[in-house]
Design a protein around this motif. Sequence first.
Motif, PDB file in Angstrom:
ATOM      1  N   ALA A   1       0.837  -1.202   0.000  1.00  0.00           N
ATOM      2  CA  ALA A   1       0.000   0.000   0.000  1.00  0.00           C
ATOM      3  C   ALA A   1       0.869   1.247   0.000  1.00  0.00           C
ATOM      4  O   ALA A   1       1.892   1.318   0.668  1.00  0.00           O
ATOM      5  CB  ALA A   1      -0.913  -0.001   1.224  1.00  0.00           C
ATOM      6  N   GLY A   2       0.442   2.231  -0.767  1.00  0.00           N
ATOM      7  CA  GLY A   2       1.163   3.498  -0.796  1.00  0.00           C
ATOM      8  C   GLY A   2       2.423   3.478  -1.619  1.00  0.00           C
ATOM      9  O   GLY A   2       3.198   4.425  -1.596  1.00  0.00           O
ATOM     10  N   ALA A   3       2.663   2.406  -2.373  1.00  0.00           N
ATOM     11  CA  ALA A   3       3.869   2.330  -3.196  1.00  0.00           C
ATOM     12  C   ALA A   3       3.658   3.146  -4.464  1.00  0.00           C
ATOM     13  O   ALA A   3       3.010   2.713  -5.400  1.00  0.00           O
ATOM     14  CB  ALA A   3       4.187   0.870  -3.554  1.00  0.00           C
ATOM     15  N   ASN A   4       4.186   4.373  -4.478  1.00  0.00           N
ATOM     16  CA  ASN A   4       4.063   5.219  -5.645  1.00  0.00           C
ATOM     17  C   ASN A   4       5.149   4.944  -6.675  1.00  0.00           C
ATOM     18  O   ASN A   4       5.195   5.577  -7.717  1.00  0.00           O
ATOM     19  CB  ASN A   4       4.118   6.696  -5.219  1.00  0.00           C
ATOM     20  N   ASP A   5       6.031   4.016  -6.358  1.00  0.00           N
ATOM     21  CA  ASP A   5       7.138   3.691  -7.242  1.00  0.00           C
ATOM     22  C   ASP A   5       6.621   2.841  -8.394  1.00  0.00           C
ATOM     23  O   ASP A   5       6.082   1.752  -8.189  1.00  0.00           O
ATOM     24  CB  ASP A   5       8.208   2.937  -6.449  1.00  0.00           C
ATOM     25  N   VAL A   6       6.796   3.334  -9.620  1.00  0.00           N
ATOM     26  CA  VAL A   6       6.283   2.617 -10.779  1.00  0.00           C
ATOM     27  C   VAL A   6       6.954   1.263 -10.933  1.00  0.00           C
ATOM     28  O   VAL A   6       6.352   0.312 -11.442  1.00  0.00           O
ATOM     29  CB  VAL A   6       6.471   3.474 -12.055  1.00  0.00           C
ATOM     30  N   VAL A   7       8.218   1.130 -10.473  1.00  0.00           N
ATOM     31  CA  VAL A   7       8.910  -0.156 -10.581  1.00  0.00           C
ATOM     32  C   VAL A   7       8.251  -1.194  -9.686  1.00  0.00           C
ATOM     33  O   VAL A   7       8.018  -2.337 -10.090  1.00  0.00           O
ATOM     34  CB  VAL A   7      10.403  -0.004 -10.232  1.00  0.00           C
ATOM     35  N   LEU A   8       7.943  -0.816  -8.443  1.00  0.00           N
ATOM     36  CA  LEU A   8       7.294  -1.758  -7.541  1.00  0.00           C
ATOM     37  C   LEU A   8       5.924  -2.175  -8.058  1.00  0.00           C
ATOM     38  O   LEU A   8       5.500  -3.315  -7.881  1.00  0.00           O
ATOM     39  CB  LEU A   8       7.155  -1.148  -6.145  1.00  0.00           C
ATOM     40  N   LYS A   9       5.237  -1.246  -8.676  1.00  0.00           N
ATOM     41  CA  LYS A   9       3.897  -1.561  -9.165  1.00  0.00           C
ATOM     42  C   LYS A   9       3.934  -2.558 -10.324  1.00  0.00           C
ATOM     43  O   LYS A   9       3.048  -3.391 -10.463  1.00  0.00           O
ATOM     44  CB  LYS A   9       3.196  -0.276  -9.612  1.00  0.00           C
ATOM     45  N   LYS A  10       4.971  -2.449 -11.163  1.00  0.00           N
ATOM     46  CA  LYS A  10       5.020  -3.246 -12.379  1.00  0.00           C
ATOM     47  C   LYS A  10       6.026  -4.385 -12.337  1.00  0.00           C
ATOM     48  O   LYS A  10       6.099  -5.175 -13.270  1.00  0.00           O
ATOM     49  CB  LYS A  10       5.340  -2.336 -13.574  1.00  0.00           C
ATOM     50  N   ALA A  11       6.809  -4.481 -11.272  1.00  0.00           N
ATOM     51  CA  ALA A  11       7.861  -5.503 -11.210  1.00  0.00           C
ATOM     52  C   ALA A  11       7.268  -6.901 -11.244  1.00  0.00           C
ATOM     53  O   ALA A  11       6.238  -7.177 -10.628  1.00  0.00           O
ATOM     54  CB  ALA A  11       8.696  -5.319  -9.943  1.00  0.00           C
ATOM     55  N   SER A  12       7.923  -7.793 -11.973  1.00  0.00           N
ATOM     56  CA  SER A  12       7.489  -9.179 -11.990  1.00  0.00           C
ATOM     57  C   SER A  12       7.839  -9.842 -10.669  1.00  0.00           C
ATOM     58  O   SER A  12       8.705  -9.378  -9.926  1.00  0.00           O
ATOM     59  CB  SER A  12       8.173  -9.927 -13.141  1.00  0.00           C
ATOM     60  N   LEU A  13       7.171 -10.933 -10.370  1.00  0.00           N
ATOM     61  CA  LEU A  13       7.409 -11.633  -9.105  1.00  0.00           C
ATOM     62  C   LEU A  13       8.853 -12.131  -9.009  1.00  0.00           C
ATOM     63  O   LEU A  13       9.404 -12.225  -7.914  1.00  0.00           O
ATOM     64  CB  LEU A  13       6.442 -12.808  -8.965  1.00  0.00           C
TER      65      LEU A  13
ATOM     66  N   ARG B   1      36.668  -4.320  -4.013  1.00  0.00           N
ATOM     67  CA  ARG B   1      36.428  -5.707  -4.440  1.00  0.00           C
ATOM     68  C   ARG B   1      35.296  -6.392  -3.682  1.00  0.00           C
ATOM     69  O   ARG B   1      35.205  -7.616  -3.679  1.00  0.00           O
ATOM     70  CB  ARG B   1      37.713  -6.530  -4.344  1.00  0.00           C
ATOM     71  N   ASP B   2      34.427  -5.624  -3.035  1.00  0.00           N
ATOM     72  CA  ASP B   2      33.224  -6.197  -2.428  1.00  0.00           C
ATOM     73  C   ASP B   2      32.132  -6.325  -3.485  1.00  0.00           C
ATOM     74  O   ASP B   2      32.029  -5.495  -4.400  1.00  0.00           O
ATOM     75  CB  ASP B   2      32.714  -5.308  -1.288  1.00  0.00           C
ATOM     76  N   LEU B   3      31.301  -7.349  -3.346  1.00  0.00           N
ATOM     77  CA  LEU B   3      30.244  -7.621  -4.318  1.00  0.00           C
ATOM     78  C   LEU B   3      28.905  -7.742  -3.614  1.00  0.00           C
ATOM     79  O   LEU B   3      28.813  -8.255  -2.494  1.00  0.00           O
ATOM     80  CB  LEU B   3      30.563  -8.913  -5.089  1.00  0.00           C
ATOM     81  N   VAL B   4      27.844  -7.275  -4.261  1.00  0.00           N
ATOM     82  CA  VAL B   4      26.493  -7.428  -3.747  1.00  0.00           C
ATOM     83  C   VAL B   4      25.557  -7.716  -4.906  1.00  0.00           C
ATOM     84  O   VAL B   4      25.726  -7.191  -6.010  1.00  0.00           O
ATOM     85  CB  VAL B   4      26.034  -6.160  -2.980  1.00  0.00           C
ATOM     86  N   VAL B   5      24.589  -8.606  -4.666  1.00  0.00           N
ATOM     87  CA  VAL B   5      23.554  -8.916  -5.650  1.00  0.00           C
ATOM     88  C   VAL B   5      22.210  -8.583  -5.012  1.00  0.00           C
ATOM     89  O   VAL B   5      21.958  -8.947  -3.860  1.00  0.00           O
ATOM     90  CB  VAL B   5      23.592 -10.392  -6.082  1.00  0.00           C
ATOM     91  N   PHE B   6      21.347  -7.886  -5.744  1.00  0.00           N
ATOM     92  CA  PHE B   6      20.054  -7.497  -5.198  1.00  0.00           C
ATOM     93  C   PHE B   6      19.011  -7.456  -6.303  1.00  0.00           C
ATOM     94  O   PHE B   6      19.332  -7.592  -7.496  1.00  0.00           O
ATOM     95  CB  PHE B   6      20.153  -6.134  -4.496  1.00  0.00           C
ATOM     96  N   GLY B   7      17.756  -7.292  -5.891  1.00  0.00           N
ATOM     97  CA  GLY B   7      16.655  -7.256  -6.847  1.00  0.00           C
ATOM     98  C   GLY B   7      16.005  -5.887  -6.896  1.00  0.00           C
ATOM     99  O   GLY B   7      16.591  -4.922  -7.366  1.00  0.00           O
ATOM    100  N   THR B   8      14.778  -5.796  -6.361  1.00  0.00           N
ATOM    101  CA  THR B   8      14.032  -4.532  -6.436  1.00  0.00           C
ATOM    102  C   THR B   8      14.359  -3.574  -5.293  1.00  0.00           C
ATOM    103  O   THR B   8      13.734  -2.521  -5.186  1.00  0.00           O
ATOM    104  CB  THR B   8      12.519  -4.813  -6.409  1.00  0.00           C
ATOM    105  N   GLN B   9      15.306  -3.910  -4.431  1.00  0.00           N
ATOM    106  CA  GLN B   9      15.641  -3.014  -3.312  1.00  0.00           C
ATOM    107  C   GLN B   9      16.027  -1.621  -3.833  1.00  0.00           C
ATOM    108  O   GLN B   9      16.768  -1.509  -4.815  1.00  0.00           O
ATOM    109  CB  GLN B   9      16.805  -3.582  -2.497  1.00  0.00           C
ATOM    110  N   ASN B  10      15.510  -0.574  -3.169  1.00  0.00           N
ATOM    111  CA  ASN B  10      15.964   0.764  -3.575  1.00  0.00           C
ATOM    112  C   ASN B  10      17.401   0.951  -3.097  1.00  0.00           C
ATOM    113  O   ASN B  10      17.788   0.468  -2.046  1.00  0.00           O
ATOM    114  CB  ASN B  10      15.017   1.865  -3.078  1.00  0.00           C
ATOM    115  N   HIS B  11      18.182   1.657  -3.898  1.00  0.00           N
ATOM    116  CA  HIS B  11      19.603   1.780  -3.608  1.00  0.00           C
ATOM    117  C   HIS B  11      20.137   3.068  -4.224  1.00  0.00           C
ATOM    118  O   HIS B  11      19.558   3.636  -5.152  1.00  0.00           O
ATOM    119  CB  HIS B  11      20.388   0.581  -4.158  1.00  0.00           C
ATOM    120  N   GLY B  12      21.252   3.533  -3.690  1.00  0.00           N
ATOM    121  CA  GLY B  12      21.888   4.740  -4.200  1.00  0.00           C
ATOM    122  C   GLY B  12      23.266   4.903  -3.583  1.00  0.00           C
ATOM    123  O   GLY B  12      23.622   4.215  -2.618  1.00  0.00           O
ATOM    124  N   VAL B  13      24.048   5.801  -4.153  1.00  0.00           N
ATOM    125  CA  VAL B  13      25.391   6.105  -3.648  1.00  0.00           C
ATOM    126  C   VAL B  13      25.377   7.560  -3.187  1.00  0.00           C
ATOM    127  O   VAL B  13      25.403   8.472  -4.017  1.00  0.00           O
ATOM    128  CB  VAL B  13      26.465   5.895  -4.734  1.00  0.00           C
TER     129      VAL B  13
END
Length: 623
Positions: free
Chosen positions: A131-143, A277-289
């Motif tokens: 609820a309240g997810a105004n993010d178009v990615v969250l609304k349309k993201a596949s499972l 040399r650190d690595l991370v794998v993620f999906g729909t998590q919001n992220h930024g630098v």
Amino acid sequence: AALPEATMALRYPRQNVPGRGRGAIRGRGAEGGRSADGGRRPAEGGMLKFRYLDRGGERFAEFPANASDDVSGVVASASSGPLQDYQDKLKAIQLREKGLSKTEIAEKIGRSEHFVKRWWREEPALLERPAGANDVVLKKASLSSFRDLDIRRGFLDDSSIFDTLREKIPWRPAKVVARDPNTGELVLRYDDRGRSVNAGRQVADYSGGVDELDKVLQKIFSVMDIRDPQARIFMNYYCNGMERTGVHRHDFWTCLLSFGAPRILTMDNRPILMRDRDLVVFGTQNHGVPQMPDISGGRISLVIFFYPDADNLERRQWQTLSADGDGEEEAERAAASDSFDMRSVDHGFRASLLWGEAVAKPTGPQSEVIYRSPPTATQCDACDAERSALSQALDPSTERRALLKSPNSTLSFEDSSAGSRSGSGGTVYTVACGDASGDATVAERELFEQLRAHSVSVLWDLRARTLRGSWSDPETFRRTCATRTVKYRHYPLGRREAGGVLGHMQAEEGHDVLKRLLSSLSPEAPTAILAGEEDWRQPDGLRAAAGDLLVSGSLGPPPRVLHLRRRGGLEAHPEHGGVSALPPAAAPPSAPLAATTRPAAVAGERVAEAEAEAEADEGSAES
């Protein structure tokens, strides 16, 4: 080791202590934190303290001086409580399908049996998004886009990669991009004058040729089981701590490997320190630098955008639910990949089974790079899928999925955010909106009768000024179009700051909007431009200016432009234009895009740009 305060908020699976326990992978090769200039920073109690700017304020975070004591392994993460609930529902359904009981599921996901009973028999596709997810990615993201985090410290042993990439990669200035609220695709962001905005960092796509990087990609694709032949390989270069990337999401999986100075990566609004040399794998998590004013050293992030296959979804999507011992298995595979003598879990795997395409045989100089050491028969079977995917990912001619493309990609960067175009034009209609007429009901009916008479199903509203509260106000009009099965897009052109209609049409934004319109034309979906003026011959009007630019051929294959008259009938726009007051055949504005390596003296000039971007709306750029 004591958990750093900054990472305590991340939700760990039960008994998953950083550096040990279920699914955790201890870091290798990274010993201790580094200061901006690469030296070690003293820290009380074995902790390092960093200052960063995030969400409009100054913040501090502490991390273990020794990387092996920092958070690593698989971590459940979500940006909000409702989103975490949504992911737990998906996990409960998946575990039920695997035959687990309510008690076992509740134990694994850390929820009550009542929660499990309520949701475990639901259909995943029918679950309501947070609820309240105004993010178009969250609304349309596949499972399949949702997943846990996978953090691996010291993924590589070679500490010289940063210097190699900085010197050998042809970097170019990045542009700020944003999600189109109409379609969700990545497009360029423009300022009030219709000019694209510099992002204050440099970027590069990669298609092979740097020996050291090719070896790194071999290991990443093998260890992380990346088999998507349409994966996109992309890099960001942050010259110093003042260069940043805004918070955003992706509708796919992302594998990110960091080189150079330590920088904070915010993940679901929580800081994670990415060391060299650190690595991370993620999906729909919001992220930024975020900006880190005390950091003077540079950082490069190697990013691979990809979609998971069936095996990824089975073993890696919700790794916090995996059985004990998975971490040891992954560590063994990582060690084996260093010599490239390993067998993947999918022995004899064929990529064509997943992607429905013939696996292309590597040819040309790229194949010589990727297949430098002739593998044994066993290795051929084990790594065929990953090697084939890497070969195609490095091939510039490989077609990318729409969501993996970006205005910052070389595939479309020199041609604005609209990408490449082909075809023989088509037909574009223009129509006037009489929102100032006395009878709103009659005006609305007449407009849609005009559209229906010519089977128009897509409407591009380019009006910059509308009558607020009227029937044609953009938000009201969007709902009206939806009830009449007309796709509505609103791209206002004609702002006073951009020089009015004529000035805005000649700016980068005006050209970009019309290019995207051309690229979307389809005989099955007739398209019309909505303007405010009735007389399409008005020299400073939107209909005349758009018509002249479209038929000029400077934006792409020229379409046939037809103007709808209010009382019925059509009038064709002259093939050679000349109706508006625009200069003849106005060429699209160009920006210097030559590949450069930024000198240190330029870094200070980027600080003001980075600070200006920080004030802009977040969620605007790619990782």
